[in-house]
Write an enzyme that holds these catalytic residues in place. Structure first.
Site, mmCIF file in Angstrom:
data_model
loop_
_atom_site.group_PDB
_atom_site.id
_atom_site.type_symbol
_atom_site.label_atom_id
_atom_site.label_comp_id
_atom_site.label_asym_id
_atom_site.label_seq_id
_atom_site.Cartn_x
_atom_site.Cartn_y
_atom_site.Cartn_z
ATOM 1 C CB THR A 63 -0.919 0.005 1.254
ATOM 2 O OG1 THR A 63 -1.742 -1.147 1.176
ATOM 3 C CG2 THR A 63 -1.796 1.234 1.300
ATOM 4 C CB SER A 90 -1.304 -11.436 -0.807
ATOM 5 O OG SER A 90 -1.941 -10.354 -0.200
ATOM 6 C CB THR A 122 0.579 -4.118 6.509
ATOM 7 O OG1 THR A 122 -0.657 -4.124 5.800
ATOM 8 C CG2 THR A 122 1.127 -2.715 6.616
ATOM 9 C CB THR A 178 1.099 -10.726 15.432
ATOM 10 O OG1 THR A 178 1.903 -11.791 15.943
ATOM 11 C CG2 THR A 178 -0.185 -11.304 14.879
ATOM 12 C CD GLN A 215 -6.455 -21.934 18.608
ATOM 13 O OE1 GLN A 215 -7.435 -21.287 18.967
ATOM 14 N NE2 GLN A 215 -6.542 -23.160 18.151
ATOM 15 C CB CYS A 216 -3.179 -16.808 23.664
ATOM 16 S SG CYS A 216 -4.395 -17.774 24.535
HETATM 17 N N1 ASP Z 1 -2.423 -5.921 0.526
HETATM 18 C C1 ASP Z 1 -1.397 -4.981 0.916
HETATM 19 C C2 ASP Z 1 -0.096 -5.748 1.057
HETATM 20 O O1 ASP Z 1 0.129 -6.366 2.053
HETATM 21 C C3 ASP Z 1 -1.762 -4.306 2.199
HETATM 22 C C4 ASP Z 1 -0.715 -3.347 2.698
HETATM 23 O O2 ASP Z 1 0.216 -2.985 2.050
HETATM 24 O O3 ASP Z 1 -0.848 -2.918 3.832
HETATM 25 O O4 ASP Z 1 0.707 -5.702 0.173
#
Ligand code: ASP
Length: 348
Positions: A18, A64, A94, A171, A283-284
């Site tokens: 982003t 991703s 992110t 995280t 998982q916590c």
């Molecule tokens: N989908 C974006 C990514 O992780 C979200 C971001 O940049 O915050 O590349």
């Protein structure tokens, strides 16, 4: 005394995400643009005393799409440019930033310079963007030297919304707010306000004899199995029967507990005996696995499952990949999962 900027140099690696996106006027979707355009939105980049160079992924990727190949590429860039720069800033989406930060912390053995990952929730071109602040402060941290001229933070970190965190402790916890990351089990390394306040006693100490040893081999035959009440035996059996499977991150309840079903322990026991390394991760968000605490955890221990302590899933997955990339036996990997390699777990 902290010396900032002067005669220092930082390499920015723009991977995508982003922070460097712009809205397509026709479709409204966010699309990547290049680092030069990004610089035009932050004229301050040209005003610092610090020499800034950049390299960008071509094409930039949404995080991703991050994978071990992209991590290898980052390790290679850092290793090839290691002597020329005081520090490195990686601009990254992110979504998987915590995985990349964790992977790099293992792959960059002997690191003695800052590698700071950052990004933003709003693109740089947007008026209320958090990207500008994140980027400028990350550069400042990556180039910060102490009174003896040594790097302030010689480790892989994530800087986000005024907080500098150890990368393999983070995280992503919020898809909406600016403070998207949290380090639940380790204190923040620095806080940025009017001044950047470093928490020196908990930052990794640079060892002058340390030589960077980049690692490129990763094993990816891993599964993450998250328990939920009512989980069917065939789900667990099918996962553990995956062809070539070498390791499993078992996300358990609370301090490392699991349902007391005979079939469950039998399946885990058989898989362990076949050489599959199974790591117990809670998982916590916060706290640690203590398998001796309840009978349910103890059963897991007796089934050959190893304790993940307070490791994050992101860190457990990438640490396993790193260890599987070496020629370790399953037993050696089990032992190394119980030892901190890059400050990713706290024992006792
Ligand atoms: N989908 C974006 C990514 O992780 C979200 C971001 O940049 O915050 O590349």
């Amino acid at each position: 005394m902290v010396e900032l900027g002067k005669n220092t140099s930082v390499l920015i690696v723009y991977t995508g995400g982003t922070i460097g996106m712009i809205e397509n006027r026709e479709t409204g979707a966010l699309e990547n643009f290049n680092f030069e355009q990004l610089q035009n939105h932050i004229p301050e980049l040209k005003q610092t005393n610090c020499k800034i160079d950049s390299i960008q992924f071509d094409p930039p990727i949404d995080s991703s799409d991050m994978d071990p190949d992209a991590w290898r590429k980052l390790v290679k860039i850092i290793s090839d440019n290691y002597d020329q720069y005081n520090g490195f800033v990686i601009l990254h989406g992110t979504d998987t930033m915590a995985f990349t930060a964790s992977a790099l912390s293992f792959m960059l053995e002997g690191l003695s310079k800052p590698v700071i990952l950052t990004g933003s929730q709003l693109p740089i071109g947007v008026l209320r963007t958090d990207g500008k602040e994140n980027l400028m402060t990350s550069i400042e941290i990556a180039s910060a030297l102490d009174g003896e001229g040594k790097p302030m933070v010689p480790e892989v970190c994530i800087f986000f919304e005024n907080h500098l965190m150890r990368g393999n402790r983070t995280t992503k916890l919020n898809a909406e707010n600016f403070n998207a990351f949290r380090s639940f089990n380790y204190p923040v390394l620095a806080k940025a306000g009017i001044h950047i306040k470093y928490n020196k006693s908990i930052i990794h100490k640079e060892n002058i004899d340390q030589v960077l040893k980049p690692h490129y081999l990763l094993g990816t035959n891993i599964a993450v199995l998250k328990l939920f009440p009512g989980m069917h035996e065939n789900v667990v059996a099918a996962t553990l029967a995956i062809d070539g499977l070498q390791a499993v991150v078992l996300e358990t309840y609370g301090s490392g507990n699991a349902p007391q079903r005979k079939w469950f322990f039998r399946l885990l026991n058989e898989a362990s005996k076949r050489g599959i390394v199974i790591v117990n991760v809670t998982q916590c968000c916060a706290g640690t696995v203590e398998m001796e605490r309840y009978g349910t955890g103890l059963h897991l221990l007796n089934s050959g499952i190893v304790c993940g302590y307070d490791i994050t899933t992101e860190s457990a997955v990438t640490k396993l990949m790193f260890l599987l990339g070496h020629e370790y036996s399953p037993q050696q990997i089990r032992e190394l999962m119980g030892q901190p390699l890059a400050g990713e777990i706290t024992l006792g």
